[in-house]
Design a protein around this motif. Structure first.
Motif, PDB file in Angstrom:
ATOM      1  N   MET A 235      44.665  25.626  40.437  1.00 20.36           N
ATOM      2  CA  MET A 235      44.435  25.794  39.091  1.00 20.36           C
ATOM      3  C   MET A 235      44.683  25.862  37.601  1.00 20.36           C
ATOM      4  N   SER A 236      46.450  24.757  37.867  1.00 16.54           N
ATOM      5  CA  SER A 236      46.773  23.926  37.005  1.00 16.54           C
ATOM      6  C   SER A 236      45.599  22.523  36.762  1.00 16.54           C
TER       7      SER A 236
ATOM      8  N   ALA B 137      40.257  28.401  44.809  1.00 14.22           N
ATOM      9  CA  ALA B 137      41.217  27.801  45.081  1.00 14.22           C
ATOM     10  C   ALA B 137      41.558  28.828  46.196  1.00 14.22           C
TER      11      ALA B 137
ATOM     12  N   PRO C 174      38.858  26.942  40.109  1.00 12.85           N
ATOM     13  CA  PRO C 174      39.278  28.303  39.520  1.00 12.85           C
ATOM     14  C   PRO C 174      39.981  28.723  40.601  1.00 12.85           C
ATOM     15  N   GLU C 175      40.216  30.624  40.702  1.00 15.09           N
ATOM     16  CA  GLU C 175      41.660  30.968  41.655  1.00 15.09           C
ATOM     17  C   GLU C 175      40.606  31.229  42.852  1.00 15.09           C
TER      18      GLU C 175
END
Length: 431
Positions: A384-385, A393, A389-390
């Motif tokens: 995510m960094s 991920a 997007p979550e």
């Protein structure tokens, strides 16, 4: 979800802790660098201080073909304590296959990919090699054996190398329709083949498979459970691996309401290598159970067992019970087994029970491990960094977790289709 695993000798383990000779209470190994996990005994290494498992030695587990010796299970038996027996009533009943010998048979078999050097036939009761390898270990296996008049026999003749996989498509035709099946795979000396067993459709299916890998043979069996959501499937897959032979069994279970597979192998001589790999994905209301048994009964053989599963949805349930027995005569053994589970949502539960018995200290190595947990937050943060997007991920983490098993499958078309299947599974719960 199971409790956070304890660590013994630095290895995450499942259900219960026992004390092993040569280890302190903190789990420090005082003798050798060996992985130890819960719920097992170690013969040949001295008397253990504390054994909490009540399963008894796998060497003493009863096998045979007499149904009277396998009464209806109650759920209190060690081999049935995790299984939803009410859902298996149809396949545990000693009645002939519905529609046997007619055009109404509830399961259809189609064999493809055979070439010169591959012989497909049938075997009746008493015709070798039917029953030479299979050692029924529970009522379901005996019922399945007893109620199949003609077993499908696939023989790969000596020195034959089959370039493309031999496929057996097993299709259920009706939900709740009871069917028994039996497949015998015989690989003669120095032959090489991959056999794919693909299960689809709907049925209550009880299927035995026995594999005889002769000296120098190389055999892979890929069993795909892609049933519809109303299907029930129980089965026992047994293999005997000859001198200097290699054997691989891959079980992939994605479909079916209730699936319970026993996968076992033993050795006919030394110098062999055998592997078991499994991948499963349980959704809400689904019960997936895999049991494995490696019987190191001859010297200087190796084995590797790795099963990975993911679970999502309320009441999703998976079970893995892995038994490894290294007998007194199996000097020079090298063996390892591991099970890993990834729980994606609340309400899902994974049971993982590794069992290891060693009757001789003269081995190359033996170990096992088991872990059950949620996403690794560090992995998610890393992705995510970098702007992912979550939800994407999470999909990447799950696919990466499963990919180790997918890559064990030699057939590219199956690897590709499994990637699509896993994508669909992840979309069910929005991950």
């Amino acid at each position: 979800m199971t409790e956070t695993p304890e660590k013994i000798a630095g290895v995450e383990v499942g259900e219960r802790r026992i004390t092993i000779p040569g280890f302190t209470e903190e789990g420090e190994n005082l003798a050798a660098e060996t992985n130890i996990a819960a719920d097992h005994t170690h013969g040949g290494l001295g008397e253990s201080k504390e054994i909490t498992s009540g399963a008894g030695s796998r060497a003493n587990r009863h096998t045979g073909f007499n149904l009277a010796e396998f009464p209806d299970p109650t759920g209190r038996e060690e081999e049935w304590r995790f299984t939803p027996l009410k859902k298996l009533a149809g396949v545990l009943s000693d009645t002939p296959t519905e529609g046997a010998g007619t055009d109404r048979e509830p399961v259809d078999y189609q064999v493809s990919g055979t070439v010169e050097g591959v012989v497909v036939s049938t075997l009746r009761h008493g015709e070798s090699p039917r029953g030479d390898v299979l050692q029924p270990a529970d009522r379901a296996a005996v019922v399945g054996y007893k109620n199949v008049d003609e077993a499908l026999h696939i023989k790969v003749t000596q020195n034959t190398e089959v370039a493309e996989p031999i496929r057996v498509d097993i299709t259920g035709k009706a939900a709740g329709a009871r069917a028994n099946g039996h497949i015998v795979i015989e690989s003669e000396p120095n032959s090489k083949a991959v056999v794919v067993l693909e299960h689809r459709g709907s049925a209550d299916f009880n299927g035995n498979v026995e594999v005889k890998a002769a000296d120098g043979a190389s055999v892979s069996v890929i069993s795909l459970q892609r049933w519809e959501n109303d299907a029930v499937h129980v089965g026992q897959h047994d293999a005997e691996v000859g001198r200097d032979a290699t054997y691989k069994h891959v079980a992939v279970t994605l479909g079916g309401h209730t699936v319970r597979l026993n996968t076992n192998f033993r050795y006919a001589a030394e110098g062999a290598r055998a592997e078991m790999y499994g991948l499963y994905f349980a959704d809400a209301g689904q019960h997936i159970e895999h049991r494995t048994f490696v019987d190191h009964n001859t010297p200087r053989n190796s084995s590797d067992v790795l099963y990975k599963g993911a679970l999502q949805g309320e009441t999703a349930r998976s079970v893995w019970v892995g038994d490894v027995l290294i007998r007194k005569e199996a000097e020079g053994t090298d063996s390892y087994e591991k099970n890993q589970n990834l729980v994606l949502t609340d309400g899902a539960r994974a049971d993982s029970v590794p069992n290891l018995e060693i009757e001789t200290g003269l081995i190359e190595g033996a170990g096992h491990a088991s872990s059950t947990g949620r996403f690794d937050d560090n992995h998610l943060f890393y992705l995510m960094s970098r702007g992912i997007p979550e939800d994407i991920a999470r999909q990447l983490v799950v696919r990466g977790f499963m990919n180790e098993i997918v890559q064990k499958i030699e057939v590219p078309s199956i690897r590709e289709s499994l990637a699509d299947d896993l994508e669909r599974e992840l979309r069910i719960s929005g991950h």
